[in-house]
Write a protein that holds these residues in place. Sequence first.
Motif, PDB file in Angstrom:
ATOM      1  N   THR A   2       0.833  -1.202   0.000  1.00 38.40           N
ATOM      2  CA  THR A   2       0.000   0.000   0.000  1.00 38.40           C
ATOM      3  C   THR A   2       0.864   1.247   0.000  1.00 38.40           C
ATOM      4  O   THR A   2       1.826   1.357   0.740  1.00 38.40           O
ATOM      5  CB  THR A   2      -0.902   0.024   1.250  1.00 38.40           C
ATOM      6  N   ILE A   5      -0.478   8.369   1.267  1.00 36.20           N
ATOM      7  CA  ILE A   5      -0.759   9.679   0.694  1.00 36.20           C
ATOM      8  C   ILE A   5       0.398  10.611   1.002  1.00 36.20           C
ATOM      9  O   ILE A   5       0.941  10.617   2.098  1.00 36.20           O
ATOM     10  CB  ILE A   5      -2.055  10.267   1.288  1.00 36.20           C
ATOM     11  N   ASP A  64      -6.813  13.644  -7.832  1.00 33.90           N
ATOM     12  CA  ASP A  64      -6.691  12.567  -6.844  1.00 33.90           C
ATOM     13  C   ASP A  64      -6.833  11.203  -7.497  1.00 33.90           C
ATOM     14  O   ASP A  64      -6.233  10.221  -7.044  1.00 33.90           O
ATOM     15  CB  ASP A  64      -7.767  12.717  -5.764  1.00 33.90           C
ATOM     16  N   VAL A  65      -7.644  11.148  -8.557  1.00 38.63           N
ATOM     17  CA  VAL A  65      -7.940   9.881  -9.223  1.00 38.63           C
ATOM     18  C   VAL A  65      -7.776  10.042 -10.727  1.00 38.63           C
ATOM     19  O   VAL A  65      -8.223  11.041 -11.300  1.00 38.63           O
ATOM     20  CB  VAL A  65      -9.395   9.426  -8.927  1.00 38.63           C
ATOM     21  N   LEU A  90      -4.326   8.075  -7.315  1.00 37.71           N
ATOM     22  CA  LEU A  90      -5.057   6.818  -7.362  1.00 37.71           C
ATOM     23  C   LEU A  90      -5.342   6.493  -8.828  1.00 37.71           C
ATOM     24  O   LEU A  90      -6.067   7.230  -9.499  1.00 37.71           O
ATOM     25  CB  LEU A  90      -6.361   6.937  -6.579  1.00 37.71           C
ATOM     26  N   ILE A  92      -6.886   4.085 -11.702  1.00 33.20           N
ATOM     27  CA  ILE A  92      -7.870   3.046 -11.981  1.00 33.20           C
ATOM     28  C   ILE A  92      -7.886   2.806 -13.486  1.00 33.20           C
ATOM     29  O   ILE A  92      -8.114   3.731 -14.261  1.00 33.20           O
ATOM     30  CB  ILE A  92      -9.269   3.458 -11.507  1.00 33.20           C
ATOM     31  N   HIS A 114      -3.981   0.947  -9.068  1.00 32.76           N
ATOM     32  CA  HIS A 114      -4.564   0.503  -7.803  1.00 32.76           C
ATOM     33  C   HIS A 114      -5.843  -0.294  -8.008  1.00 32.76           C
ATOM     34  O   HIS A 114      -6.239  -1.057  -7.118  1.00 32.76           O
ATOM     35  CB  HIS A 114      -4.896   1.707  -6.922  1.00 32.76           C
ATOM     36  N   ILE A 130     -14.313   3.404  -7.319  1.00 35.58           N
ATOM     37  CA  ILE A 130     -13.513   4.556  -6.899  1.00 35.58           C
ATOM     38  C   ILE A 130     -13.469   4.627  -5.377  1.00 35.58           C
ATOM     39  O   ILE A 130     -12.409   4.841  -4.781  1.00 35.58           O
ATOM     40  CB  ILE A 130     -14.078   5.852  -7.498  1.00 35.58           C
ATOM     41  N   ALA A 133     -11.369   1.650  -4.021  1.00 36.51           N
ATOM     42  CA  ALA A 133      -9.947   1.830  -4.321  1.00 36.51           C
ATOM     43  C   ALA A 133      -9.341   2.910  -3.437  1.00 36.51           C
ATOM     44  O   ALA A 133      -8.196   2.790  -2.990  1.00 36.51           O
ATOM     45  CB  ALA A 133      -9.757   2.188  -5.796  1.00 36.51           C
ATOM     46  N   TYR A 134     -10.092   3.971  -3.174  1.00 36.22           N
ATOM     47  CA  TYR A 134      -9.581   5.034  -2.312  1.00 36.22           C
ATOM     48  C   TYR A 134      -9.403   4.547  -0.881  1.00 36.22           C
ATOM     49  O   TYR A 134      -8.401   4.842  -0.221  1.00 36.22           O
ATOM     50  CB  TYR A 134     -10.510   6.245  -2.334  1.00 36.22           C
ATOM     51  N   ARG A 137      -6.846   1.289  -1.303  1.00 31.58           N
ATOM     52  CA  ARG A 137      -5.711   1.448  -2.220  1.00 31.58           C
ATOM     53  C   ARG A 137      -5.531   0.203  -3.093  1.00 31.58           C
ATOM     54  O   ARG A 137      -4.440  -0.047  -3.615  1.00 31.58           O
ATOM     55  CB  ARG A 137      -4.404   1.747  -1.466  1.00 31.58           C
ATOM     56  N   ARG A 138      -6.576  -0.569  -3.273  1.00 33.62           N
ATOM     57  CA  ARG A 138      -6.561  -1.729  -4.159  1.00 33.62           C
ATOM     58  C   ARG A 138      -7.980  -2.221  -4.365  1.00 33.62           C
ATOM     59  O   ARG A 138      -8.727  -2.397  -3.409  1.00 33.62           O
ATOM     60  CB  ARG A 138      -5.711  -2.852  -3.560  1.00 33.62           C
TER      61      ARG A 138
END
Length: 255
Positions: A2, A5, A64-65, A90, A92, A114, A130, A133-134, A137-138
Amino acid sequence: MTRSIEPNRPHHPGRSLGVASIDPVPLFRDGLSALVHRTQGLHWAGHAASHHSALQLAEQVRPDVALIDSGLDPQCHLTKLLAAGDPALLIIVLVRQSNRTAHYLTAAIGAGAHAAIPREAEARRLAEAIRRAYTDRRYIDPALSALIARPKRQSPDGANPKAQMPLSRREYQVLQLVAEGLENSAIAKILYLSVETVRTHVKSILRKLSARDRTHAVTTAFRSGILVTQPDDAVGVPRETQFTKAVGTADTPTV
């Protein structure tokens, strides 16, 4: 493993997640934008339609993503560069049917992704991905998880020798623009570099790819998988050399 942040970009309750799309198809990006706008805890950070504009978006907007179309990054080079440039981002991958293989998913996770979810997934599934995953972290969508029993963070280069990335982040951006037929002066304006700096990058690219000239370098890059062609559904769509940043977004409660 992991990833934490970054201290200089803390995520605390009350701040929404900025979501960016990296996809060559305008209609699909519009759909993602609409989904993000109506999902509590998310806001739209912008979009990019090519590798170099995606790197610019990550550097200047710092979402962030990042939602990455697997068809635009089949060798996972962009994923690897984005992950290395911003450990807090992050990533995806939205997996097309043509990329739904154990090899691709292993490579994507090894490159720094992630989460993975089918590109055709319904809106609610993507929003949930989302969030998951946030938090963790996976996240691997159940439709894809059977392909990889235990996803491990390993270099995709080891899984595919042709997928090696000998170029630096900036050299990769320059090569992308060279492939679009741009001269050094135009590349310099897009990347906010001096013409001499671009010329230095081009020389380094030629040396690293053992290329005689710019055309040979582009041909070599496509043959080796360093550069990729646009997905079939993006054929005829104008290439974008700049990212589009969302403006006027307001924070809403976090996911």
